[in-house]
Scaffold this motif. Structure first.
Motif, PDB file in Angstrom:
ATOM      1  N   LEU A   1      12.782  -2.688   8.269  1.00  0.00           N
ATOM      2  CA  LEU A   1      11.570  -2.988   8.528  1.00  0.00           C
ATOM      3  C   LEU A   1      10.536  -1.685   8.274  1.00  0.00           C
ATOM      4  O   LEU A   1       9.448  -1.960   8.105  1.00  0.00           O
ATOM      5  N   GLU A   2      11.061  -0.668   8.668  1.00  0.00           N
ATOM      6  CA  GLU A   2      10.373   0.587   8.425  1.00  0.00           C
ATOM      7  C   GLU A   2      10.068   0.779   7.104  1.00  0.00           C
ATOM      8  O   GLU A   2       8.889   1.559   6.703  1.00  0.00           O
ATOM      9  N   LEU A   3      10.841   0.604   6.296  1.00  0.00           N
ATOM     10  CA  LEU A   3      10.586   0.809   4.672  1.00  0.00           C
ATOM     11  C   LEU A   3       9.515  -0.111   4.092  1.00  0.00           C
ATOM     12  O   LEU A   3       9.017   0.340   3.106  1.00  0.00           O
ATOM     13  N   PHE A   4       9.333  -1.416   4.575  1.00  0.00           N
ATOM     14  CA  PHE A   4       8.570  -2.449   3.787  1.00  0.00           C
ATOM     15  C   PHE A   4       7.442  -2.779   4.902  1.00  0.00           C
ATOM     16  O   PHE A   4       6.963  -3.922   4.527  1.00  0.00           O
ATOM     17  N   SER A   5       7.381  -2.320   5.990  1.00  0.00           N
ATOM     18  CA  SER A   5       6.187  -3.068   6.918  1.00  0.00           C
ATOM     19  C   SER A   5       5.300  -1.898   6.955  1.00  0.00           C
ATOM     20  O   SER A   5       5.389  -0.729   6.244  1.00  0.00           O
ATOM     21  N   GLY A   6       3.963  -2.385   6.851  1.00  0.00           N
ATOM     22  CA  GLY A   6       2.643  -1.785   6.622  1.00  0.00           C
ATOM     23  C   GLY A   6       1.612  -2.570   6.066  1.00  0.00           C
ATOM     24  O   GLY A   6       2.048  -3.731   5.500  1.00  0.00           O
ATOM     25  N   LYS A   7       0.594  -2.016   5.962  1.00  0.00           N
ATOM     26  CA  LYS A   7      -0.714  -2.734   5.259  1.00  0.00           C
ATOM     27  C   LYS A   7      -0.347  -3.152   3.856  1.00  0.00           C
ATOM     28  O   LYS A   7      -0.503  -2.353   3.001  1.00  0.00           O
ATOM     29  N   GLY A   8      -0.016  -4.373   3.718  1.00  0.00           N
ATOM     30  CA  GLY A   8       0.099  -4.809   2.269  1.00  0.00           C
ATOM     31  C   GLY A   8       1.469  -4.504   1.597  1.00  0.00           C
ATOM     32  O   GLY A   8       1.453  -5.021   0.460  1.00  0.00           O
ATOM     33  N   LYS A   9       2.362  -3.684   2.256  1.00  0.00           N
ATOM     34  CA  LYS A   9       3.539  -3.465   1.598  1.00  0.00           C
ATOM     35  C   LYS A   9       4.206  -4.867   1.011  1.00  0.00           C
ATOM     36  O   LYS A   9       5.029  -4.870   0.227  1.00  0.00           O
ATOM     37  N   GLY A  10       4.653  -5.806   2.277  1.00  0.00           N
ATOM     38  CA  GLY A  10       5.120  -6.902   1.647  1.00  0.00           C
ATOM     39  C   GLY A  10       4.513  -7.715   0.778  1.00  0.00           C
ATOM     40  O   GLY A  10       5.159  -8.335  -0.129  1.00  0.00           O
ATOM     41  N   MET A  11       3.299  -7.797   0.565  1.00  0.00           N
ATOM     42  CA  MET A  11       2.350  -8.389  -0.520  1.00  0.00           C
ATOM     43  C   MET A  11       2.782  -7.858  -1.746  1.00  0.00           C
ATOM     44  O   MET A  11       2.956  -8.480  -2.816  1.00  0.00           O
ATOM     45  N   ILE A  12       2.633  -6.491  -1.773  1.00  0.00           N
ATOM     46  CA  ILE A  12       2.915  -5.584  -3.014  1.00  0.00           C
ATOM     47  C   ILE A  12       4.260  -5.871  -3.447  1.00  0.00           C
ATOM     48  O   ILE A  12       4.583  -6.121  -4.728  1.00  0.00           O
ATOM     49  N   LEU A  13       5.250  -5.830  -2.670  1.00  0.00           N
ATOM     50  CA  LEU A  13       6.535  -6.061  -3.070  1.00  0.00           C
ATOM     51  C   LEU A  13       6.747  -7.536  -3.597  1.00  0.00           C
ATOM     52  O   LEU A  13       7.512  -7.732  -4.571  1.00  0.00           O
ATOM     53  N   TYR A  14       6.081  -8.542  -2.899  1.00  0.00           N
ATOM     54  CA  TYR A  14       6.262 -10.001  -3.316  1.00  0.00           C
ATOM     55  C   TYR A  14       5.611 -10.105  -4.850  1.00  0.00           C
ATOM     56  O   TYR A  14       6.036 -10.884  -5.525  1.00  0.00           O
ATOM     57  N   HIS A  15       4.433  -9.500  -5.107  1.00  0.00           N
ATOM     58  CA  HIS A  15       3.796  -9.772  -6.355  1.00  0.00           C
ATOM     59  C   HIS A  15       4.658  -9.033  -7.433  1.00  0.00           C
ATOM     60  O   HIS A  15       4.701  -9.320  -8.601  1.00  0.00           O
ATOM     61  N   LEU A  16       5.354  -8.038  -7.058  1.00  0.00           N
ATOM     62  CA  LEU A  16       6.072  -7.284  -8.109  1.00  0.00           C
ATOM     63  C   LEU A  16       7.315  -7.876  -8.320  1.00  0.00           C
ATOM     64  O   LEU A  16       8.034  -7.661  -9.200  1.00  0.00           O
ATOM     65  N   LEU A  17       7.752  -8.836  -7.476  1.00  0.00           N
ATOM     66  CA  LEU A  17       8.725  -9.703  -7.816  1.00  0.00           C
ATOM     67  C   LEU A  17       8.724 -10.451  -9.233  1.00  0.00           C
ATOM     68  O   LEU A  17       9.664 -10.738 -10.080  1.00  0.00           O
ATOM     69  N   GLU A  18       7.242 -10.779  -9.658  1.00  0.00           N
ATOM     70  CA  GLU A  18       7.221 -11.281 -10.917  1.00  0.00           C
ATOM     71  C   GLU A  18       7.164 -10.480 -12.243  1.00  0.00           C
ATOM     72  O   GLU A  18       7.371 -11.066 -13.173  1.00  0.00           O
ATOM     73  N   GLY A  19       7.297  -9.067 -11.878  1.00  0.00           N
ATOM     74  CA  GLY A  19       7.463  -8.130 -12.894  1.00  0.00           C
ATOM     75  C   GLY A  19       6.585  -6.867 -12.929  1.00  0.00           C
ATOM     76  O   GLY A  19       5.787  -7.042 -11.701  1.00  0.00           O
ATOM     77  N   THR A  20       6.456  -6.147 -14.004  1.00  0.00           N
ATOM     78  CA  THR A  20       5.742  -4.769 -13.769  1.00  0.00           C
ATOM     79  C   THR A  20       4.187  -5.246 -13.750  1.00  0.00           C
ATOM     80  O   THR A  20       3.703  -6.184 -14.549  1.00  0.00           O
ATOM     81  N   LEU A  21       3.407  -4.709 -12.954  1.00  0.00           N
ATOM     82  CA  LEU A  21       1.976  -4.722 -12.917  1.00  0.00           C
ATOM     83  C   LEU A  21       1.379  -3.541 -13.063  1.00  0.00           C
ATOM     84  O   LEU A  21       1.640  -2.444 -12.368  1.00  0.00           O
TER      85      LEU A  21
END
Length: 125
Positions: A23-43
């Motif tokens: 959780l330390e690596l991907f918790s934080g303001k918007g990190k989960g959302m950033i990772l989620y949106h990058l699942l779709e590919g390069t942005l």
């Protein structure tokens, strides 16, 4: 800009510590959302900013740099004018896909109803 994240713990020992370390690596303001949106590919940066909505440019930059420093996101800079920067998940970041999709499903089923009820917001139809 300070991009060095201060960790909650210097050592992760004990049975539940791998969970906290993760959780330390991907918790934080918007990190989960950033990772989620990058699942779709390069942005590109502005594409990410549009998808995240209310996040500021400064906060997005900070979170992306922390994700890059953690080895979850790769930043590709192209030597063109105007500058072009793209972000994508690394193999390690992409390995979060089942976790992020499970969090999305859990959030739809449990978190959103709880938060709506607490805020007295009607459910979407």
């Amino acid at each position: 800009m300070d991009t060095v994240k201060k960790w909650r713990s210097k050592t992760y020992t004990g049975e539940g510590c791998p969970v906290e370390a993760s959780l330390e690596l991907f918790s934080g303001k918007g990190k989960g959302m950033i990772l989620y949106h990058l699942l779709e590919g390069t942005l590109r940066f502005n594409e990410l900013k549009r998808r995240l909505g209310s996040v500021t440019q400064r906060m997005l930059t900070k979170q992306l740099r922390e994700l890059e420093a953690s080895g979850l996101v790769h930043r590709q800079v192209y030597a063109v004018v105007p500058p072009k920067v793209e972000y994508r998940l690394t193999d390690t970041g992409a390995s979060l896909e089942p976790i992020l999709l499970a969090l999305k499903e859990w959030g739809e089923e449990h978190a959103l109803p709880i938060l709506r009820q607490q805020a007295k917001i009607p459910a979407e139809s």
